[in-house]
Motif scaffolding. Structure first.
Motif, mmCIF file in Angstrom:
data_model
loop_
_atom_site.group_PDB
_atom_site.id
_atom_site.type_symbol
_atom_site.label_atom_id
_atom_site.label_comp_id
_atom_site.label_asym_id
_atom_site.label_seq_id
_atom_site.Cartn_x
_atom_site.Cartn_y
_atom_site.Cartn_z
ATOM 1 N N GLU A 14 36.420 58.658 2.498
ATOM 2 C CA GLU A 14 36.024 59.512 3.695
ATOM 3 C C GLU A 14 35.678 58.701 5.344
ATOM 4 O OE1 GLU A 14 34.444 62.709 3.284
ATOM 5 O OE2 GLU A 14 36.257 63.486 1.668
ATOM 6 N N PRO A 15 35.017 59.316 6.427
ATOM 7 C CA PRO A 15 35.154 58.836 7.647
ATOM 8 C C PRO A 15 33.535 58.100 7.869
ATOM 9 C CG PRO A 15 35.926 60.757 7.755
ATOM 10 C CD PRO A 15 35.356 61.054 6.701
ATOM 11 N N THR A 16 33.328 56.716 7.676
ATOM 12 C CA THR A 16 32.352 55.883 7.219
ATOM 13 C C THR A 16 31.609 56.005 9.170
ATOM 14 O OG1 THR A 16 33.732 53.966 8.432
ATOM 15 C CG2 THR A 16 33.812 54.395 5.909
ATOM 16 N N GLU A 17 30.436 55.792 9.260
ATOM 17 C CA GLU A 17 29.622 56.207 10.302
ATOM 18 C C GLU A 17 30.460 55.812 11.448
ATOM 19 O OE1 GLU A 17 25.361 55.828 12.107
ATOM 20 O OE2 GLU A 17 25.596 54.587 9.991
ATOM 21 N N ASN A 18 31.040 54.467 11.700
ATOM 22 C CA ASN A 18 31.421 54.082 12.913
ATOM 23 C C ASN A 18 32.950 53.993 13.085
ATOM 24 O OD1 ASN A 18 29.277 52.313 13.408
ATOM 25 N ND2 ASN A 18 29.567 51.302 12.213
ATOM 26 N N THR A 19 33.502 55.039 11.943
ATOM 27 C CA THR A 19 34.550 55.417 12.351
ATOM 28 C C THR A 19 35.299 56.117 13.511
ATOM 29 O OG1 THR A 19 35.725 55.652 10.057
ATOM 30 C CG2 THR A 19 36.373 56.679 11.491
ATOM 31 N N ARG A 20 36.152 55.754 14.375
ATOM 32 C CA ARG A 20 36.593 55.900 15.748
ATOM 33 C C ARG A 20 37.693 57.335 15.547
ATOM 34 N NH1 ARG A 20 39.460 51.645 18.176
ATOM 35 N NH2 ARG A 20 37.722 51.075 19.156
ATOM 36 N N ALA A 21 37.150 58.203 16.285
ATOM 37 C CA ALA A 21 38.108 59.989 15.279
ATOM 38 C C ALA A 21 38.951 60.415 17.184
ATOM 39 C CB ALA A 21 37.312 60.875 15.257
ATOM 40 N N CYS A 22 39.164 61.070 17.320
ATOM 41 C CA CYS A 22 40.236 62.051 18.635
ATOM 42 C C CYS A 22 38.621 63.461 19.482
ATOM 43 C CB CYS A 22 40.811 62.471 18.739
ATOM 44 S SG CYS A 22 42.136 63.666 19.436
ATOM 45 N N VAL A 23 38.375 62.678 20.330
ATOM 46 C CA VAL A 23 37.617 63.242 21.069
ATOM 47 C C VAL A 23 37.321 65.319 21.168
ATOM 48 C CG1 VAL A 23 36.080 61.296 21.787
ATOM 49 C CG2 VAL A 23 37.692 62.653 23.463
ATOM 50 N N LEU A 24 39.135 65.407 20.914
ATOM 51 C CA LEU A 24 39.186 66.650 20.968
ATOM 52 C C LEU A 24 39.597 67.520 19.313
ATOM 53 C CD1 LEU A 24 42.154 67.062 23.745
ATOM 54 C CD2 LEU A 24 40.259 67.186 23.983
ATOM 55 N N CYS A 25 40.588 66.459 19.270
ATOM 56 C CA CYS A 25 40.476 67.594 17.273
ATOM 57 C C CYS A 25 39.384 66.498 16.687
ATOM 58 C CB CYS A 25 41.726 67.454 16.659
ATOM 59 S SG CYS A 25 42.724 65.859 16.000
ATOM 60 N N ASN A 26 39.206 66.149 16.831
ATOM 61 C CA ASN A 26 38.190 65.375 15.734
ATOM 62 C C ASN A 26 37.910 64.913 14.497
ATOM 63 O OD1 ASN A 26 35.311 64.452 15.107
ATOM 64 N ND2 ASN A 26 34.309 66.850 14.185
ATOM 65 N N CYS A 27 39.285 64.481 14.335
ATOM 66 C CA CYS A 27 39.949 64.105 13.185
ATOM 67 C C CYS A 27 40.339 62.384 14.010
ATOM 68 C CB CYS A 27 41.676 64.016 13.342
ATOM 69 S SG CYS A 27 42.076 66.415 12.669
ATOM 70 N N VAL A 28 39.844 61.959 12.451
ATOM 71 C CA VAL A 28 40.930 59.948 12.710
ATOM 72 C C VAL A 28 42.197 59.723 12.862
ATOM 73 C CG1 VAL A 28 38.634 59.834 11.541
ATOM 74 C CG2 VAL A 28 40.913 60.158 10.126
ATOM 75 N N ASP A 29 42.257 58.539 13.320
ATOM 76 C CA ASP A 29 43.499 57.785 13.080
ATOM 77 C C ASP A 29 44.601 57.957 12.364
ATOM 78 O OD1 ASP A 29 45.482 56.628 15.025
ATOM 79 O OD2 ASP A 29 44.635 54.377 14.112
ATOM 80 N N ARG A 30 44.489 58.340 11.433
ATOM 81 C CA ARG A 30 45.660 58.059 10.247
ATOM 82 C C ARG A 30 45.515 59.887 9.857
ATOM 83 N NH1 ARG A 30 48.682 53.839 8.661
ATOM 84 N NH2 ARG A 30 48.642 54.648 5.941
ATOM 85 N N SER A 31 45.207 60.241 10.862
ATOM 86 C CA SER A 31 45.295 61.725 10.104
ATOM 87 C C SER A 31 46.077 62.647 9.734
ATOM 88 C CB SER A 31 44.913 62.683 11.588
ATOM 89 O OG SER A 31 44.833 64.522 11.496
ATOM 90 N N LEU A 32 46.510 63.594 9.084
ATOM 91 C CA LEU A 32 47.652 64.203 7.988
ATOM 92 C C LEU A 32 48.386 65.323 9.187
ATOM 93 C CD1 LEU A 32 47.022 64.261 4.561
ATOM 94 C CD2 LEU A 32 48.432 62.550 5.648
ATOM 95 N N HIS A 33 47.566 65.558 10.039
ATOM 96 C CA HIS A 33 48.394 66.284 10.898
ATOM 97 C C HIS A 33 49.166 66.162 11.758
ATOM 98 C CE1 HIS A 33 45.032 69.167 8.761
ATOM 99 N NE2 HIS A 33 43.773 68.515 8.781
ATOM 100 N N GLY A 34 49.841 65.509 11.992
ATOM 101 C CA GLY A 34 50.833 64.932 13.000
ATOM 102 C C GLY A 34 50.842 64.438 14.478
ATOM 103 N N GLN A 35 48.876 64.436 14.670
ATOM 104 C CA GLN A 35 48.674 63.753 15.718
ATOM 105 C C GLN A 35 49.389 62.658 16.736
ATOM 106 O OE1 GLN A 35 46.610 64.371 13.455
ATOM 107 N NE2 GLN A 35 44.991 65.456 14.503
ATOM 108 N N ARG A 36 49.864 62.460 15.739
ATOM 109 C CA ARG A 36 50.217 60.319 16.391
ATOM 110 C C ARG A 36 49.056 59.809 16.392
ATOM 111 N NH1 ARG A 36 55.591 60.276 19.563
ATOM 112 N NH2 ARG A 36 54.991 58.391 19.727
ATOM 113 N N GLU A 37 49.380 58.961 16.987
ATOM 114 C CA GLU A 37 48.073 57.969 17.021
ATOM 115 C C GLU A 37 46.864 58.092 17.766
ATOM 116 O OE1 GLU A 37 50.655 56.753 19.922
ATOM 117 O OE2 GLU A 37 51.409 56.778 18.037
#
Length: 327
Positions: A14-37
């Motif tokens: 699960e994402p931790t409190e300080n996990t960085r995420a995309c400010v558009l899709c709100n997914c983390v760096d290693r997302s499974l949805h193919g958004q790349r880095e």
């Protein structure tokens, strides 16, 4: 197989409190949805001009399609740090108004982020959508993961998205809409979009499904990599989830598997107990699953001591007969 023992972490923490995420899709760096880095993009605004907010940015979603974007408009001050914002590569590239410069840098990403705070996605109805249907006059917007999940058509070469309502216009794009197996357009609504190479394939040609969870972040057979280590591998070592079609190396699972199972297999993200409704991500990775990953260990244990007719727990002196099919 009565008991599946491939209980794996699969990088599904699960994402931790300080996990960085995309400010558009709100997914983390290693997302499974193919958004790349995740990439950092500068801002033309001075941070001092952004109105501060007492409300922090919502925590990143768990990569489930239901947690894409934002349920309410986030404050701009929470989206930008001192020098800009963090956005996935494809979330930025596909956004309306973003331009690619000669040096491959992207311009106006910050403006797309600002517009996305007020723009709901046609598919998930949450905010942060910045990818518009290319059809003239169409005002439908999507998040990048939702673009594929919705069944929209995407052309990586031309950065064109056509919503399901206007998908018939994809034929005008020629080879961009051809299936990599049958070399024809065929049934456009059956096309899957590879988020790695941009090639399209008919689900029927590959004999797989075309559900939203399969479409989002889908990779063709040539591009499929392990979702844990992000590296390709031999077919004999690549385990593919029966539900989402994502790949995992057998040796990347915790514990590792010696060989591919003969029965259908589901990754932790796709496991949901049919009896208690608990999703695999919320249960420890050590939990064992039964009946093709449809019953969790706790419910299986209760099954073994509760009569299926009267619903009462058997006493130590009474033996319960176990069904050979559902156990």
């Amino acid at each position: 197989m009565d008991e599946q023992k491939s209980n794996c972490e699969e990088n599904d923490s699960e994402p931790t409190e300080n996990t960085r995420a995309c400010v558009l899709c709100n997914c983390v760096d290693r997302s499974l949805h193919g958004q790349r880095e995740l990439r950092h993009f500068g801002s033309s605004m001075e941070r001092a001009t952004l109105k501060p907010s007492a409300s922090p940015l919502p925590q990143p979603g768990n990569d489930d399609l239901s947690s894409i974007g934002f349920s309410k408009s986030p404050c701009l001050a929470t989206l930008f740090d001192d020098s800009g914002c963090w956005v996935h590569h494809w979330c930025a590239v596909w956004s309306e108004g973003v331009k690619k410069l000669d040096n491959e840098e992207l311009e106006n990403v910050d403006k797309a982020v600002i517009s996305g705070t007020q723009q709901p996605c046609e598919y998930c109805r949450r905010l942060g959508a910045t990818i518009q249907c290319h059809a003239e006059g169409c005002l439908r917007f999507y998040h990048f993961p939702c673009s594929a999940a919705s069944g929209s058509f995407q052309s990586m070469k031309q950065l064109v998205l056509l919503c399901p309502e206007h998908i018939d216009k994809a034929e005008e794009l020629g080879e961009d809409a051809w299936c990599g197996v049958c070399d024809s357009v065929g049934e456009l609504t059956d096309l899957l979009f590879c988020t790695s190479c941009g090639q399209h394939y008919h689900a029927a040609c590959l004999e797989i499904g075309a559900t939203p969870i399969q479409r989002a972040g889908w990779q063709c057979p040539e591009c499929k990599v392990c979702q844990t280590c992000r590296q390709p591998g031999e077919d004999s070592k690549m385990l593919v989830c029966d539900a989402c079609d994502k790949g995992y190396h057998t040796f990347c699972l915790q514990p590792a598997m010696d060989s591919l199972p003969t029965d259908p297999w589901k990754c932790r993200r796709c496991r949901v107990c049919a009896e208690c409704g608990a999703p695999g991500l919320l249960l420890p990775g050590s939990v064992q699953w039964f009946d093709n990953y449809t019953v969790c260990e706790g419910c299986q244990r209760r099954r073994s001591c509760v009569c299926g007719v009267c619903g009462k727990t058997a006493s130590p002196s009474v033996d319960l007969h176990c069904c050979s099919m559902c156990h």
